[in-house]
Design a protein around this motif. Structure first.
Motif, PDB file in Angstrom:
ATOM      1  N   LYS A 103       0.834  -1.192   0.000  1.00  0.00           N
ATOM      2  CA  LYS A 103       0.000   0.000   0.000  1.00  0.00           C
ATOM      3  C   LYS A 103       0.873   1.248   0.000  1.00  0.00           C
ATOM      4  O   LYS A 103       1.791   1.383   0.805  1.00  0.00           O
ATOM      5  N   GLY A 104       0.593   2.152  -0.923  1.00  0.00           N
ATOM      6  CA  GLY A 104       1.323   3.405  -1.021  1.00  0.00           C
ATOM      7  C   GLY A 104       2.496   3.383  -1.970  1.00  0.00           C
ATOM      8  O   GLY A 104       3.031   4.447  -2.313  1.00  0.00           O
ATOM      9  N   ASP A 105       2.933   2.206  -2.413  1.00  0.00           N
ATOM     10  CA  ASP A 105       4.054   2.122  -3.355  1.00  0.00           C
ATOM     11  C   ASP A 105       3.622   2.594  -4.738  1.00  0.00           C
ATOM     12  O   ASP A 105       2.448   2.510  -5.113  1.00  0.00           O
ATOM     13  N   VAL A 106       4.610   3.066  -5.503  1.00  0.00           N
ATOM     14  CA  VAL A 106       4.359   3.593  -6.848  1.00  0.00           C
ATOM     15  C   VAL A 106       5.269   2.879  -7.837  1.00  0.00           C
ATOM     16  O   VAL A 106       6.460   2.685  -7.577  1.00  0.00           O
ATOM     17  N   ILE A 140       9.090   2.524  -6.879  1.00  0.00           N
ATOM     18  CA  ILE A 140       9.476   3.477  -5.844  1.00  0.00           C
ATOM     19  C   ILE A 140       8.605   3.214  -4.624  1.00  0.00           C
ATOM     20  O   ILE A 140       7.387   3.431  -4.658  1.00  0.00           O
ATOM     21  N   THR A 141       9.200   2.716  -3.558  1.00  0.00           N
ATOM     22  CA  THR A 141       8.442   2.432  -2.344  1.00  0.00           C
ATOM     23  C   THR A 141       8.191   3.721  -1.570  1.00  0.00           C
ATOM     24  O   THR A 141       8.772   4.774  -1.860  1.00  0.00           O
ATOM     25  N   VAL A 142       7.343   3.627  -0.568  1.00  0.00           N
ATOM     26  CA  VAL A 142       7.071   4.784   0.279  1.00  0.00           C
ATOM     27  C   VAL A 142       8.367   5.302   0.899  1.00  0.00           C
ATOM     28  O   VAL A 142       8.591   6.511   1.012  1.00  0.00           O
ATOM     29  N   GLU A 143       9.267   4.370   1.276  1.00  0.00           N
ATOM     30  CA  GLU A 143      10.542   4.757   1.889  1.00  0.00           C
ATOM     31  C   GLU A 143      11.460   5.464   0.896  1.00  0.00           C
ATOM     32  O   GLU A 143      12.298   6.280   1.290  1.00  0.00           O
ATOM     33  N   ASP A 144      11.316   5.164  -0.383  1.00  0.00           N
ATOM     34  CA  ASP A 144      12.180   5.770  -1.414  1.00  0.00           C
ATOM     35  C   ASP A 144      11.742   7.174  -1.820  1.00  0.00           C
ATOM     36  O   ASP A 144      12.504   7.902  -2.471  1.00  0.00           O
ATOM     37  N   ALA A 145      10.530   7.559  -1.480  1.00  0.00           N
ATOM     38  CA  ALA A 145       9.984   8.830  -1.943  1.00  0.00           C
ATOM     39  C   ALA A 145      10.726  10.013  -1.309  1.00  0.00           C
ATOM     40  O   ALA A 145      11.258   9.922  -0.201  1.00  0.00           O
ATOM     41  N   LYS A 146      10.738  11.117  -2.035  1.00  0.00           N
ATOM     42  CA  LYS A 146      11.251  12.376  -1.505  1.00  0.00           C
ATOM     43  C   LYS A 146      10.136  13.038  -0.713  1.00  0.00           C
ATOM     44  O   LYS A 146       9.047  13.290  -1.237  1.00  0.00           O
ATOM     45  N   ARG A 159       0.931  19.553   6.100  1.00  0.00           N
ATOM     46  CA  ARG A 159       0.825  18.365   5.261  1.00  0.00           C
ATOM     47  C   ARG A 159       2.207  17.863   4.869  1.00  0.00           C
ATOM     48  O   ARG A 159       3.198  18.590   4.929  1.00  0.00           O
ATOM     49  N   THR A 160       2.251  16.596   4.465  1.00  0.00           N
ATOM     50  CA  THR A 160       3.482  15.983   3.978  1.00  0.00           C
ATOM     51  C   THR A 160       3.300  15.602   2.520  1.00  0.00           C
ATOM     52  O   THR A 160       2.352  14.896   2.165  1.00  0.00           O
ATOM     53  N   ILE A 161       4.194  16.089   1.675  1.00  0.00           N
ATOM     54  CA  ILE A 161       4.179  15.773   0.249  1.00  0.00           C
ATOM     55  C   ILE A 161       5.211  14.679  -0.006  1.00  0.00           C
ATOM     56  O   ILE A 161       6.371  14.799   0.396  1.00  0.00           O
ATOM     57  N   LYS A 162       4.793  13.607  -0.641  1.00  0.00           N
ATOM     58  CA  LYS A 162       5.695  12.526  -1.030  1.00  0.00           C
ATOM     59  C   LYS A 162       5.802  12.516  -2.549  1.00  0.00           C
ATOM     60  O   LYS A 162       4.803  12.359  -3.250  1.00  0.00           O
ATOM     61  N   MET A 163       7.016  12.703  -3.051  1.00  0.00           N
ATOM     62  CA  MET A 163       7.270  12.757  -4.484  1.00  0.00           C
ATOM     63  C   MET A 163       7.834  11.420  -4.950  1.00  0.00           C
ATOM     64  O   MET A 163       8.809  10.924  -4.382  1.00  0.00           O
ATOM     65  N   PHE A 164       7.256  10.837  -5.982  1.00  0.00           N
ATOM     66  CA  PHE A 164       7.661   9.533  -6.491  1.00  0.00           C
ATOM     67  C   PHE A 164       8.202   9.657  -7.919  1.00  0.00           C
ATOM     68  O   PHE A 164       9.401   9.552  -8.150  1.00  0.00           O
TER      69      PHE A 164
END
Length: 276
Positions: A103-106, A140-146, A159-164
């Motif tokens: 869940k959440g991976d791209v 790109i996993t959740v941990e790999d995101a910027k 808020r938190t922005i996660k860039m993939f």
């Protein structure tokens, strides 16, 4: 045989949008019912030929291959794709590779990846746009995101922005994708609002309670309109439209863009005092 449903949305001029009633706005700019067990459902738009959709294998297997609307041998023959798993664990197979997605991976799939097969219990959100060069596919996993933290509790937009799929993480042709999660007590997802004439954008709202809604603001800055959006529904946002909103309770939104550039900061802000 995979059950595939494709809906086409034509581009709307801002002068036309001014005269639309609520249902007509929803018919043109809101994508509903994309996630159905045992089906792939796509919305093919005439905004930069951007496509959004959902694939829900429900423990089985679904393959996205030929889509008549593109008139190509396979959907990805001249396209790239970004996939977000918003459900339980599943896998995606393409070009001889198998990608396990939590869940959440791209997953980014480059042009020419061929048929794409979805398996498991995932709920796969699909985004795709035309491409002119083949870039390497990548999970790109959740941990790999910027990750970037923005906003303040005082203005209700912490808020938190996660860039993939983003230049700070990897290369793509047109597609830029990530998602934004609001902190507890914050409701505004993007304020001040903005437009970017060089790129269209799509928003998928997810992680919401069944009874919750997001009040999504759209339209020209001096001719704003609004849509109430439920969980797993998407907004198709033209280049001329603002895209901002406030939600009831917890939610996340996936933003995905395509157009002339991949510069995430290329936007024209509109302060709240300028909105009408």
């Amino acid at each position: 045989m995979t059950k595939l449903n494709v809906e086409t949305r034509h581009a709307v001029h801002p002068d036309h949008a001014k005269g639309m009633d609520t249902q007509t706005l929803r018919d043109n700019f809101l994508a509903q019912g994309m996630f159905a067990d045992g089906e792939i459902r796509l919305v093919y738009t005439h905004y930069d030929r951007f496509t959004v959709g959902g694939a829900v294998p429900a423990g089985g297997s679904l393959t996205l291959d030929k889509v008549d609307e593109t008139r190509t041998a396979t959907f990805l023959e001249r396209r790239e794709m970004g996939i977000v798993n918003i459900g339980d664990a599943g896998t995606v197979e393409a070009a001889g590779e198998t990608y396990a997605m939590n869940k959440g991976d791209v997953l980014y799939l480059g042009m020419g990846s061929g048929p794409v097969t979805f398996k498991g219990q995932g709920r796969f959100y699909i985004t795709s746009c035309p491409a002119h060069h083949t870039h390497a596919s990548r999970l790109i996993t959740v941990e790999d995101a910027k990750k970037v933290e923005m906003g303040e509790a005082a203005t209700s937009n912490k808020r938190t922005i996660k860039m993939f799929i983003h230049p700070l993480v990897m290369e793509s042709c047109q597609l830029v994708l990530g998602y934004t999660s609001l902190e507890e007590g914050s409701v505004w997802n993007t304020m001040p609002a903005h437009v970017h004439d060089r790129r269209m954008e799509a928003y998928l709202y997810w992680g919401m309670a069944e009874e919750s809604r997001v009040l999504h603001l759209m339209g020209e800055p001096t001719e704003t309109r609004h849509l109430f959006v439920a969980d797993e529904e998407a907004i198709i946002s033209p280049t001329w439209s603002i895209h901002s909103g406030a939600g009831i309770g917890e939610y996340t939104f996936i933003w995905a863009m395509a157009g002339d550039n991949v510069d995430y900061t290329d936007m024209d802000f509109v302060q709240a005092a300028e909105l009408r």
